[in-house]
Design an enzyme around this catalytic site. Structure first.
Site, short mmCIF file in Angstrom:
data_model
loop_
_atom_site.label_atom_id
_atom_site.label_comp_id
_atom_site.label_asym_id
_atom_site.label_seq_id
_atom_site.Cartn_x
_atom_site.Cartn_y
_atom_site.Cartn_z
CB THR A 173 46.60 47.68 37.00
OG1 THR A 173 47.09 46.98 37.99
CG2 THR A 173 47.57 48.70 36.72
CG ASP A 204 53.72 45.54 36.13
OD1 ASP A 204 52.87 44.90 37.13
OD2 ASP A 204 53.25 46.17 34.98
N1 ASP Z 1 50.19 44.52 37.07
C1 ASP Z 1 49.70 44.54 38.39
C2 ASP Z 1 50.44 43.81 39.57
O1 ASP Z 1 51.21 42.89 39.06
C3 ASP Z 1 48.46 43.82 38.43
C4 ASP Z 1 47.32 44.32 37.50
O2 ASP Z 1 47.67 44.75 36.36
O3 ASP Z 1 46.16 44.23 37.70
O4 ASP Z 1 50.51 44.24 40.59
#
Ligand code: ASP
Length: 307
Positions: A173, A204
């Site tokens: 992300t 999230d």
């Molecule tokens: N937080 C992101 C999700 O759960 C994943 C990530 O941080 O790569 O969609």
């Protein structure tokens, strides 16, 4: 004081599994996004413009799990999530589960500014994006061979995984937080979510308070990690609330949230944050986090590993 901090995901990022070429590519991509965001601030632009532009640059880079290069869902598609928040007036916008939108963070901003709502999801968000003339790309644009192979390992199973490979478990992300010349804070986050995630799963990143938060009086925060745990810990707002109600410093608030509140329920990942005095924090409970920061006091740093 002007300042910007960006991240490209946290996780099991080890020197032992990184090639010099790969490391260089990540550093260059982070440096490019940092420069784009910082230049906007330097030219008197807003924190909101800076975080949006920095994220677009990371979304356009296939190394990260956002926009181009996003992970595959269980149905072999890309469902993109993004959000943005303006610390000046607590306005916020978010898009969840969108397909085909080149820069989901810009769609999130349009939702904030033009829809009268905070969050749009799925087809409704895509229809709004079309009405706003957002750029759409076909599946080929988003395709990345490495992500496809990650999906092949999990396809037709019930498991879903963070952006991982055999030796690495990481969250790709992307996020940005910034402080502009007028003292305004902004935060934004964008992701493809998790490989083989269920159709309709929302993490999230597009949830205001969980993955993204900004309030000029306290701080701006963008997160990356195991989304389900970040939602349950309301991570981004928890940092802000500790400053507001507990009088904690940014640093203490970030450490408490990541190592106590999130860690205690088994969540892993990290966050970037900045307060209204320009203090910055890049905290994580994983082996590494792609991260970079730059401010007008001469600080400039690009890091990947814990130390
Ligand atoms: N937080 C992101 C999700 O759960 C994943 C990530 O941080 O790569 O969609």
């Amino acid at each position: 004081m002007i300042s910007i901090v960006i991240h490209g995901g946290a996780g099991t990022i080890l020197r032992s599994t990184m090639t010099p070429e790969k490391e260089k590519a990540y550093q260059e991509a982070l440096a490019t996004a940092l420069k784009i965001g910082y230049q906007i601030l330097e030219n008197g632009g807003s924190a909101l413009d800076a975080v949006e532009a920095a994220i677009c640059s990371l979304e356009n880079c296939p190394l990260f799990n956002a926009g181009k290069g996003a992970v595959f869902t269980a149905t072999g598609k890309h469902e993109l999530d993004a959000s943005i928040m303006d610390g000046k007036n607590l306005e916020a916008g978010a898009a969840a589960g969108v397909n085909g939108v080149k820069n989901p963070v810009s769609l999130a901003r349009l939702i904030m500014e033009k829809s009268g709502h905070v969050m749009l999801a799925g087809k409704g968000a895509e229809d709004f994006a079309k009405a706003m003339n957002c750029e759409f790309c076909n599946e080929d644009y988003f395709y990345d061979e490495f992500r496809f192979q990650q999906w092949q390992d999990l396809k037709d199973t019930d498991s879903f995984q963070l952006d991982h490979s055999k030796d690495e478990r990481k969250f790709g992300t992307v996020g940005a937080v910034a402080l502009d010349r007028d003292g305004n804070l902004a935060a934004a986050t964008s992701t493809g979510g998790m490989t083989n995630k269920r159709f309709g799963r929302v993490g999230d990143s597009p949830i205001i308070g969980a993955g993204t938060y900004a309030d000029n009086r306290y701080c701006a925060v963008s997160c990356t990690g195991s989304g389900e745990f970040f939602i349950r810990s309301v991570v981004a707002y928890d940092v802000c609330a500790q400053m507001q109600y507990g009088g904690n410093s940014l640093d203490d608030a970030c450490k408490n949230t990541i190592h106590k509140r999130l860690g205690e329920i088994g969540g892993d990942g990290g966050l970037i944050a900045i307060d209204n005095a320009g203090n910055i924090c890049m905290e994580f409970n994983t082996e590494g986090m792609y991260r970079a920061c730059k401010n007008s006091n001469g600080l400039e740093q690009i890091s990947i590993y814990e130390s």
